[in-house]
Design an enzyme around this catalytic site. Structure first.
Site, mmCIF file in Angstrom:
data_model
loop_
_atom_site.group_PDB
_atom_site.id
_atom_site.type_symbol
_atom_site.label_atom_id
_atom_site.label_comp_id
_atom_site.label_asym_id
_atom_site.label_seq_id
_atom_site.Cartn_x
_atom_site.Cartn_y
_atom_site.Cartn_z
ATOM 1 N N HIS A 253 4.931 -5.013 1.589
ATOM 2 C CA HIS A 253 3.324 -5.760 1.768
ATOM 3 C C HIS A 253 3.127 -4.365 1.108
ATOM 4 C CE1 HIS A 253 0.063 -6.574 3.896
ATOM 5 N NE2 HIS A 253 0.634 -7.816 4.465
ATOM 6 N N ASP A 330 8.025 0.839 7.661
ATOM 7 C CA ASP A 330 7.006 -0.775 8.611
ATOM 8 C C ASP A 330 7.712 -1.898 9.689
ATOM 9 O OD1 ASP A 330 5.377 -2.758 8.745
ATOM 10 O OD2 ASP A 330 4.961 -2.896 6.308
ATOM 11 N N GLN A 333 6.674 -6.170 10.855
ATOM 12 C CA GLN A 333 7.709 -7.993 10.939
ATOM 13 C C GLN A 333 8.813 -7.864 11.568
ATOM 14 O OE1 GLN A 333 6.187 -11.142 10.111
ATOM 15 N NE2 GLN A 333 4.494 -10.077 8.682
ATOM 16 N N LYS A 356 1.283 -9.038 15.803
ATOM 17 C CA LYS A 356 2.477 -9.975 15.607
ATOM 18 C C LYS A 356 3.531 -9.677 16.249
ATOM 19 C CE LYS A 356 0.927 -9.626 10.556
ATOM 20 N NZ LYS A 356 1.916 -9.043 10.086
ATOM 21 N N CYS A 494 0.383 -11.205 0.571
ATOM 22 C CA CYS A 494 0.197 -9.819 0.049
ATOM 23 C C CYS A 494 1.753 -9.508 0.180
ATOM 24 C CB CYS A 494 -0.328 -9.663 1.687
ATOM 25 S SG CYS A 494 -2.408 -10.285 2.271
#
Length: 540
Positions: A253, A330, A333, A356, A494
């Protein structure tokens, strides 16, 4: 190239099969099935709020019966597919793609399909159903799912952008403002104590959710983006020097690219990129070749927001540590789709956003190893991050306080704790199992749409389906779906570098959550088929 079907005749295996033969074969298979072939025995339902069996409640297993599975695979090339032997029952939990197509038929003509248009092997076979998972009960926990858009029931397939909130989270936020609202850590009165207790209890819930070793390793931030910037602007500024190297992946991202680019420009460091193969998975062999004596940091996603690829994060962390580099993962997600164990990952930092994972916006968390956090200078100054101040010197609090300057987002931290409680009551394994089946269903269904190209076909995927449709812009597809109440994301997500890796500037991205159903997938497929048939709305 035409689609072929293996037969019992070795010489005929792989040869093109005519439409008539396929039709006959399918009809024989369907006729041979017992009348209740697609029925499954009832099992005790689980009450979504408590995780306990609901007294007297029955639930039909979720999963794909073999007949519906076969129909979905053969749909593009069979004339007038037969209806399943057991009728779909939305209350019971079975949904059939073929029924949606029967209601909104598209012409089934013998057609030549491109090599990549029909590849059911991209997903695993449907596994056994998940006892106790009642999606219909879960959907009742989300008030917004009762909404309508353009007069149609809302179908929320934009979960990779943000997830919807259960009533438990909404109620917890209201309770905080009604009964606990105060600043924290700084007063002796009762409301301050209540607010502090609620805030720190939420920190403990995040710790448990990530399996961190201590609450001292959990820093509340606005979200994953702020967490990455915090690491870049604190640890990065302290430790990155001219000529040093930072590795990111092609899947990232923008939020996990831009802060490192900025740091490289400021420090004279070099940004290196780990490539992916044609399925969208990291090339581990090429990733390891990027390391040198100058590599200081790796920043990688655990799940791609654009493709859904689940990266081999644990292996990548181990490789980086072998080369003496720190690693930031990260998890924006991943946290809503799979269990997270930062100790097993052994990453140095892990970041995620509350919105999220069915929590409020404007809140998230940074996990960092305690010794590493305490060795890092704060990014911002002021408020409770300070132990002592004179005009000559400031002494900072230990982690996590040293990174929580000013008044934080107290209420939404408490709301995030409620969201974690909610998903843990359902069980991350149950969520992952159900979403696996739903993703497999949706993937195979999309592959029946003529002219649809699926982007990102890694063997390990989370619930993201990115595609383009021949003859239509992504905006046109998104608009057509929106007219039927279906919310998807159309654009670059993004994540422009990874889309450009596949020759695209944009894609359509349905992304799934555990409150979505096969029936909702059917509706989307019907709209896409109508588009290919030249209609922009479903027939009445």
């Amino acid at each position: 190239m035409t689609t072929s079907l293996n037969t019992a005749d070795p010489e005929a295996a792989g040869a093109p099969v005519s439409e008539a033969v396929l039709t006959q074969l399918a009809n024989e298979l369907f006729a041979a099935l017992p009348a209740q072939a697609s029925a499954r025995p009832p099992v005790p339902a689980m009450a979504a709020a408590t995780g306990a069996p609901a007294p007297g409640a029955d639930l039909t297993y979720f999963g794909l019966p073999g007949e519906a599975e076969l129909q979905a695979l053969l749909a593009p090339i069979i004339v007038s597919p037969r209806a399943p032997s057991a009728a779909a029952d939305p209350a019971g939990g079975f949904y059939f793609l073929s029924e949606a197509l029967a209601r909104n038929p598209a012409p089934h003509q013998a057609e030549t399909l491109p090599d990549d248009a029909f590849r059911p092997q991209l997903v695993d076979d449907i596994r056994p159903a998940h006892p106790g998972f009642d999606v219909n009960a879960i959907r009742k926990d989300f008030p917004i799912l009762k909404a309508t858009v353009h007069g149609k029931p809302l179908i929320w397939f934009d979960n990779a952008a943000t997830t919807q909130k259960p009533q438990a989270v909404i109620d917890r936020l209201a309770y905080f403002y009604e009964h606990e609202n105060s600043n924290i850590h700084r007063a002796a009165h009762d409301l301050a104590a209540r607010a502090t207790d609620a805030y720190e209890a939420a920190r403990e819930k995040v710790r448990g959710f990530l399996n961190a070793g201590s609450t001292k390793e959990i820093v509340f931030v606005r979200g994953a983006t702020e967490a990455i910037n915090l690491v870049a602007q604190s640890w990065g500024r302290q430790n990155i020097e001219a000529g040093d190297e930072i590795i990111v992946t092609h899947l990232e991202h923008h939020a996990n690219i831009v802060p490192w680019q900025q740091l490289c420009v400021e420090k004279g460091a070099v940004l290196r990129v780990a490539p992916v193969d044609d399925s969208g998975q990291i090339r581990l062999d090429l990733y390891e070749r990027l390391f040198s004596s100058k590599t200081r940091l790796v920043a990688l996603t655990q799940v791609s927001n654009a493709l859904g690829t689940v990266t081999p994060a644990q292996q990548m962390v181990a490789i980086a540590h072998r080369h003496g580099a720190r690693v930031l993962v990260d998890g924006a997600q991943s946290v809503s789709h799979m269990a997270t164990d930062v100790q097993q990952l052994d990453c140095d930092w892990f970041v995620f956003s509350g919105h999220k994972v069915f929590g409020p916006t404007g809140i998230g968390a940074l996990y960092g190893k305690e010794d590493l956090l305490n060795a890092t200078q704060p990014w911002q100054g002021g408020g409770n991050m300070i132990a002592d101040v004179t005009f000559e010197k400031t002494v900072f609090q230990p982690a996590p306080g040293r990174f929580e300057a000013g008044t934080g987002n107290i209420a939404d931290a408490v709301g995030l704790g409620a969201a974690i409680d909610y998903v843990q009551r359902i069980g991350m394994d149950n969520i992952a199992g159900y979403e696996h089946d739903l993703l497999a269903y949706a993937t195979k269904a999309l592959l029946t749409v003529p002219g649809l190209r699926l982007i990102g076909t890694a063997a390990e995927k989370a619930s993201v389906l990115s595609f383009v449709l021949d003859g239509y812009s992504t905006e046109e597809v998104g608009k057509a779906l929106n007219e039927e109440g279906i919310a998807v994301r159309s654009g670059h997500h993004c994540a422009q570098p990874i889309l450009r890796r596949f020759g695209l500037e944009a894609s359509v991205r349905p992304s799934l959550a555990f409150y979505n159903t096969c029936a909702e997938v059917d509706t989307m497929i019907a709209v896409l088929r109508d588009l290919k048939g030249g209609r922009t709305t479903l027939p009445v």
